[in-house]
Every structure is written in structure tokens, then in C-alpha cells.
Design a protein around this motif. Structure first.
Motif, PDB file in Angstrom:
ATOM      1  N   VAL A  82       1.007  -0.984  -0.008  1.00  0.00           N
ATOM      2  CA  VAL A  82       0.017   0.053  -0.113  1.00  0.00           C
ATOM      3  C   VAL A  82       0.803   1.414  -0.006  1.00  0.00           C
ATOM      4  CG1 VAL A  82      -1.989   1.346   1.259  1.00  0.00           C
ATOM      5  CG2 VAL A  82      -1.715  -1.126   1.240  1.00  0.00           C
ATOM      6  N   LEU A  83       0.740   2.161  -0.962  1.00  0.00           N
ATOM      7  CA  LEU A  83       1.609   3.211  -1.105  1.00  0.00           C
ATOM      8  C   LEU A  83       0.513   4.343  -1.005  1.00  0.00           C
ATOM      9  CD1 LEU A  83       3.446   2.476  -4.446  1.00  0.00           C
ATOM     10  CD2 LEU A  83       4.226   2.434  -2.176  1.00  0.00           C
ATOM     11  N   SER A  84       1.057   5.737  -0.388  1.00  0.00           N
ATOM     12  CA  SER A  84       0.143   6.696   0.037  1.00  0.00           C
ATOM     13  C   SER A  84       0.733   7.829  -0.405  1.00  0.00           C
ATOM     14  CB  SER A  84      -0.017   6.578   1.750  1.00  0.00           C
ATOM     15  OG  SER A  84      -0.554   7.905   1.835  1.00  0.00           O
ATOM     16  N   GLY A  94      -1.457  14.338   0.896  1.00  0.00           N
ATOM     17  CA  GLY A  94      -2.957  13.709   0.491  1.00  0.00           C
ATOM     18  C   GLY A  94      -3.448  12.650   1.141  1.00  0.00           C
ATOM     19  N   THR A  95      -4.761  12.252   0.988  1.00  0.00           N
ATOM     20  CA  THR A  95      -5.400  10.860   1.620  1.00  0.00           C
ATOM     21  C   THR A  95      -5.379   9.606   0.856  1.00  0.00           C
ATOM     22  OG1 THR A  95      -7.492  11.706   1.312  1.00  0.00           O
ATOM     23  CG2 THR A  95      -6.327  12.585   3.157  1.00  0.00           C
ATOM     24  N   ARG A  96      -5.223   9.626  -0.535  1.00  0.00           N
ATOM     25  CA  ARG A  96      -5.232   8.657  -1.309  1.00  0.00           C
ATOM     26  C   ARG A  96      -4.118   7.379  -1.304  1.00  0.00           C
ATOM     27  NH1 ARG A  96      -6.013  11.744  -6.895  1.00  0.00           N
ATOM     28  NH2 ARG A  96      -4.503  12.898  -6.064  1.00  0.00           N
ATOM     29  N   THR A  97      -4.481   6.506  -1.394  1.00  0.00           N
ATOM     30  CA  THR A  97      -3.354   5.076  -1.165  1.00  0.00           C
ATOM     31  C   THR A  97      -3.706   4.456  -2.674  1.00  0.00           C
ATOM     32  OG1 THR A  97      -5.137   3.545  -0.216  1.00  0.00           O
ATOM     33  CG2 THR A  97      -3.657   5.160   1.159  1.00  0.00           C
ATOM     34  N   LEU A  98      -2.735   3.839  -2.877  1.00  0.00           N
ATOM     35  CA  LEU A  98      -2.411   3.013  -4.006  1.00  0.00           C
ATOM     36  C   LEU A  98      -2.115   1.502  -3.826  1.00  0.00           C
ATOM     37  CD1 LEU A  98      -2.699   3.509  -7.173  1.00  0.00           C
ATOM     38  CD2 LEU A  98      -0.164   3.904  -7.265  1.00  0.00           C
ATOM     39  N   LYS A 115      -7.366   6.555 -11.105  1.00  0.00           N
ATOM     40  CA  LYS A 115      -8.072   5.246 -11.643  1.00  0.00           C
ATOM     41  C   LYS A 115      -7.950   4.252 -10.619  1.00  0.00           C
ATOM     42  CE  LYS A 115      -7.469   2.643 -15.876  1.00  0.00           C
ATOM     43  NZ  LYS A 115      -6.503   2.743 -17.157  1.00  0.00           N
ATOM     44  N   ALA A 116      -6.836   4.157  -9.899  1.00  0.00           N
ATOM     45  CA  ALA A 116      -6.508   3.035  -8.979  1.00  0.00           C
ATOM     46  C   ALA A 116      -6.409   3.460  -7.469  1.00  0.00           C
ATOM     47  CB  ALA A 116      -5.290   2.268  -9.434  1.00  0.00           C
ATOM     48  N   GLY A 117      -6.377   4.789  -7.125  1.00  0.00           N
ATOM     49  CA  GLY A 117      -6.292   5.180  -5.761  1.00  0.00           C
ATOM     50  C   GLY A 117      -7.612   4.959  -4.815  1.00  0.00           C
ATOM     51  N   VAL A 118      -7.527   4.838  -3.670  1.00  0.00           N
ATOM     52  CA  VAL A 118      -8.511   4.494  -2.775  1.00  0.00           C
ATOM     53  C   VAL A 118      -8.335   5.356  -1.452  1.00  0.00           C
ATOM     54  CG1 VAL A 118      -9.243   2.239  -3.625  1.00  0.00           C
ATOM     55  CG2 VAL A 118      -7.682   2.544  -1.906  1.00  0.00           C
ATOM     56  N   TYR A 119      -9.395   5.764  -1.082  1.00  0.00           N
ATOM     57  CA  TYR A 119      -9.424   6.394   0.327  1.00  0.00           C
ATOM     58  C   TYR A 119      -9.314   5.280   1.471  1.00  0.00           C
ATOM     59  CZ  TYR A 119      -9.965  10.708  -2.306  1.00  0.00           C
ATOM     60  OH  TYR A 119      -9.829  11.674  -3.183  1.00  0.00           O
ATOM     61  N   LEU A 120      -8.402   5.415   2.188  1.00  0.00           N
ATOM     62  CA  LEU A 120      -8.414   4.248   3.397  1.00  0.00           C
ATOM     63  C   LEU A 120      -9.438   4.895   4.449  1.00  0.00           C
ATOM     64  CD1 LEU A 120      -4.995   3.102   3.948  1.00  0.00           C
ATOM     65  CD2 LEU A 120      -7.050   1.811   3.164  1.00  0.00           C
ATOM     66  N   LYS A 121     -10.242   4.009   5.114  1.00  0.00           N
ATOM     67  CA  LYS A 121     -10.804   4.358   6.350  1.00  0.00           C
ATOM     68  C   LYS A 121     -10.052   4.698   7.460  1.00  0.00           C
ATOM     69  CE  LYS A 121     -14.893   1.907   4.984  1.00  0.00           C
ATOM     70  NZ  LYS A 121     -15.653   0.432   4.995  1.00  0.00           N
ATOM     71  N   ILE A 122     -10.375   5.501   8.618  1.00  0.00           N
ATOM     72  CA  ILE A 122      -9.338   5.578   9.413  1.00  0.00           C
ATOM     73  C   ILE A 122      -8.979   4.317  10.052  1.00  0.00           C
ATOM     74  CG2 ILE A 122      -9.287   6.778  11.800  1.00  0.00           C
ATOM     75  CD1 ILE A 122     -11.125   8.975  10.882  1.00  0.00           C
ATOM     76  N   GLU A 123      -9.832   3.281  10.291  1.00  0.00           N
ATOM     77  CA  GLU A 123      -9.540   2.065  10.980  1.00  0.00           C
ATOM     78  C   GLU A 123      -8.618   1.455  10.310  1.00  0.00           C
ATOM     79  OE1 GLU A 123     -13.370   1.861  10.217  1.00  0.00           O
ATOM     80  OE2 GLU A 123     -12.971   3.748  10.974  1.00  0.00           O
TER      81      GLU A 123
END
Length: 201
Positions: free
Chosen positions: A24-26, A30-34, A131-139
Motif C-alpha cells: 500500500v502506497l500513500s 493527500g489521503t489517497r492510497t495506491l 484510476k486506482a487510488g482509494v481513500y482508506l478508512k481511519i480504522e
């Protein structure tokens, strides 16, 4: 198109592919992860490079690349994840020797394993994050914190010990066991022993 710098957030066992791991890259600003699916060997290689307490007695492939590059004055300036096709990430390493730059194609997992060893920045483009990034929930983010070591790496046919057995050992004995595990290249066991030592100290 501007580059976005990434940092390694963590490595965990992949829930979608057996025997694979999720790197997981961040994005730094910003707050997106790859999330990138990688093999067990590459996951282990990245984790060992990030870990300061575990040093293999013999160089892994990516360590050998680093030694080779250093010997011949080649520097890895940066890694760029530049393309995403059918779920597969494509990367390039920007290398420099005597002021001359060259771009070399590499598998993303290898490029990152090498970037960590050279302390080189990792970048991607905005369209790939879109395209592929996601926002991780805090938990989920909290769960990944501190998990830069690889979890559940299959043992290399070596005998492993259950964590509960460590409670009977002294710190000195644990340190001896850690050193022996590294010599035997049993990094799964070494990681468990290191965790036990960290808990006590």
C-alpha cells in the motif's frame, strides 16, 4: 502532467490472491492510497529493506543490485509508476551515472524494492491515482500503521516457533534466537522474535 510523490504505508497479506501481498502506497500530500499486489519474495525484500533490525547474512537479489550499482557509480534517482493497464502497474527507474540519465523499465515491485535501498523517491501520475487510488478508512489506516513488515510469509521449510513459546525465554535468549533465525534466513521467525523483543523493551 505533474508527478505525485508516494510513500510506503504498509504491506499486508492479500485477501484477494492466494500467496500474494498488498503493498500500500500513500500520497505524501493527500489521503489517497495506491494498493499494488506483489509476490511473496518482493514483499519480503521490501520489508527487509525497511526493517533496521533484520539483516540477511547473504545479499538478496535487490541488495546485490544495490552493491553492483554502488560499485560502478550508478545512482537510482527516482522511481515512477507511469502506466496502469488491466490492473498491472508499469514502472521506470531513473538512473544516473557521470551526469547522464537513463530510464529503465522495471516491474513495480522490483522498482520499489530497489528504491527503498537507494532511499529514492517514488512517484506516480494524477491519472493513475484517479484510476486506482482509494481513500482508506481511519480504522484501516491505523491497522496499516507500523505494519511495514510482511505478515504471514511462508516459512522456507524451516521450523518455526509459536509466539507463546517466546514467553519462557529471556531477552538474551530471544536475541540469540533472532540472530540464529537471520543466519538461517528464516525471516518469518525473525520478525516474530523481533516483535516479542519490542514488546518487552
Amino acid at each position: 502532467m505533474s508527478l505525485i510523490q508516494l510513500t510506503i504505508k504498509g504491506i499486508s497479506y492479500s485477501q484477494t490472491q492466494t500467496g500474494a501481498y498488498a503493498l500500500v502506497l500513500s500520497e505524501i500530500e493527500g489521503t489517497r492510497t495506491l494498493p499494488i499486489i506483489i509476490g511473496a519474495f518482493e514483499a519480503q525484500s521490501i520489508a527487509i529493506a525497511l526493517e533496521t533490525e533484520i539483516r540477511p547474512p547473504r545479499p538478496l537479489t535487490h541488495d546485490l543490485f544495490k552493491t553492483f550499482s554502488d560499485t560502478f557509480g550508478i545512482k537510482i534517482k527516482e522511481v515512477i509508476i507511469h502506466k496502469l493497464v488491466d490492473g498491472v502497474f508499469f514502472s521506470s527507474m531513473i538512473c544516473e551515472k557521470d551526469g547522464k540519465e537513463e530510464q529503465i523499465d522495471a516491474r513495480t515491485s522490483d522498482a520499489i524494492a530497489i528504491a527503498v535501498r537507494f532511499d529514492a523517491p517514488i512517484y506516480t501520475y494524477e491519472n493513475i491515482l484517479d484510476k486506482a487510488g482509494v481513500y482508506l478508512k481511519i480504522e484501516e489506516e491505523m491497522a496499516l500503521e507500523g505494519k511495514k513488515e510482511v505478515e504471514k510469509i511462508p516459512a522456507d521449510l524451516s521450523e518455526t516457533k509459536d509466539k507463546s513459546s517466546f514467553s519462557k525465554l529471556t531477552l538474551s535468549q530471544l536475541q540469540d534466537q533472532l540472530n540464529q533465525a537471520v543466519v538461517n534466513e528464516n525471516y518469518e521467525l525473525a520478525a516474530k522474535i523481533r516483535d516479542e523483543i519490542s514488546k518487552r523493551t
